[in-house]
Design an enzyme around this catalytic site. Structure first.
Site, short mmCIF file in Angstrom:
data_model
loop_
_atom_site.label_atom_id
_atom_site.label_comp_id
_atom_site.label_asym_id
_atom_site.label_seq_id
_atom_site.Cartn_x
_atom_site.Cartn_y
_atom_site.Cartn_z
N THR A 27 0.85 -1.19 0.00
CA THR A 27 0.00 0.00 0.00
C THR A 27 0.88 1.24 0.00
O THR A 27 2.09 1.16 0.21
CB THR A 27 -0.90 0.06 1.25
OG1 THR A 27 -0.08 0.22 2.41
CG2 THR A 27 -1.74 -1.19 1.39
N VAL A 59 3.81 -1.30 4.36
CA VAL A 59 3.10 -0.07 4.69
C VAL A 59 4.10 1.09 4.66
O VAL A 59 5.20 0.98 5.21
CB VAL A 59 2.44 -0.16 6.08
CG1 VAL A 59 1.56 1.07 6.33
CG2 VAL A 59 1.61 -1.44 6.21
N VAL A 86 8.52 -1.91 6.24
CA VAL A 86 8.37 -0.45 6.23
C VAL A 86 8.80 0.07 4.87
O VAL A 86 9.95 -0.09 4.46
CB VAL A 86 9.21 0.19 7.35
CG1 VAL A 86 9.08 1.71 7.29
CG2 VAL A 86 8.78 -0.34 8.71
N LYS A 87 7.87 0.70 4.17
CA LYS A 87 8.17 1.26 2.85
C LYS A 87 8.74 2.66 3.02
O LYS A 87 8.12 3.53 3.64
CB LYS A 87 6.91 1.32 1.98
CG LYS A 87 6.40 -0.04 1.53
CD LYS A 87 5.18 0.10 0.63
CE LYS A 87 5.52 0.79 -0.68
NZ LYS A 87 4.32 0.92 -1.56
N VAL A 88 9.91 2.87 2.43
CA VAL A 88 10.61 4.15 2.56
C VAL A 88 10.97 4.66 1.17
O VAL A 88 11.63 3.96 0.40
CB VAL A 88 11.90 3.98 3.39
CG1 VAL A 88 12.62 5.32 3.51
CG2 VAL A 88 11.59 3.41 4.77
#
Length: 224
Positions: A27, A59, A86-88
């Site tokens: 997402t 996310v 963790v999307k960075v």
């Protein structure tokens, strides 16, 4: 090969989980916006309940500065679960944060990748996944297949553990091309897969098989 759904729709995830061999959900804030102003953490905890512990959940942080990214990551891990990827975004602050998060054992997905340089930096930072934006890169006249192939070669050459998870697709041909170029995973809207498997020619062929059988045997099932 990993196939992920790029959606935050609870209805879609619930409906499709028993059907397709998907391995996770991705997402971002733009995707989440389509669901309205949901209770953020509760929404993602519900997604986790649906997909179970063995599928990956990615996310994205909202902050763009180094410390803010770390703080957002902590909030995701505390309020959803400690298995979240963790999307960075792959900016200078993002790369710095990726390195810090990986040093703490956090699962990280590098996102918003448009170039080989971004990909190389993400791989060198030890991220778990990197997400090149296939259609957006093509729209900028960037050779997407060459970029993915170069990143895949870099991963192989240095025996890196990072996986390429291609994203941002507008048609199923782009998905196939990304995998052919060397992507280890793809994430796509569920509607894209459903359109591909429900193409008129496929439906017509199946209908013809059924009609021919029924003309001879008068039923739509094999005999006992």
């Amino acid at each position: 090969m990993d196939i992920l759904f790029d959606t935050a729709s609870l209805k879609a995830i619930e409906r499709l989980t028993p059907i397709y061999p998907f391995t996770g959900v991705t997402t971002n804030p733009t995707i989440l916006r389509r669901e309205g102003k949901v209770e953020f953490y509760a929404h993602f905890r519900r997604i986790r309940e649906i997909i179970g512990p063995d599928r990956t959940l990615h996310v994205q942080v909202v902050a763009t500065d180094y410390q803010g990214i770390l703080d957002d990551a902590r909030r995701l891990l505390t309020n959803i679960d400690d298995q979240v990827y963790v999307k960075v975004p792959t900016t200078a602050d993002g790369v710095r944060a990726m390195r810090a998060l990986k040093a703490d054992g956090v699962r990280v997905t590098a996102t918003a990748i448009y170039s080989k340089t971004q990909g190389f930096m993400a791989i060198a930072s030890g991220v778990d996944y990197l997400a090149p934006y296939y259609n957006r890169m093509q729209s900028l006249d960037i050779d997407t297949r060459d970029t993915i192939a170069a990143l895949a070669a870099f991963i192989d050459r240095f025996d890196a553990s990072t996986k390429i998870m291609a994203a941002s697709f507008k048609n199923i041909a782009q998905v196939s091309h990304a995998l052919e170029a060397g992507a280890h995973a793809v994430t796509m809207p569920p509607s894209l897969l459903e359109v591909a498997l429900g193409a008129p020619d496929i439906v017509a062929a199946v209908d013809q098989f059924s009609a021919d059988w029924k003309k001879v045997y008068g039923t739509d099932r094999l005999p006992d």
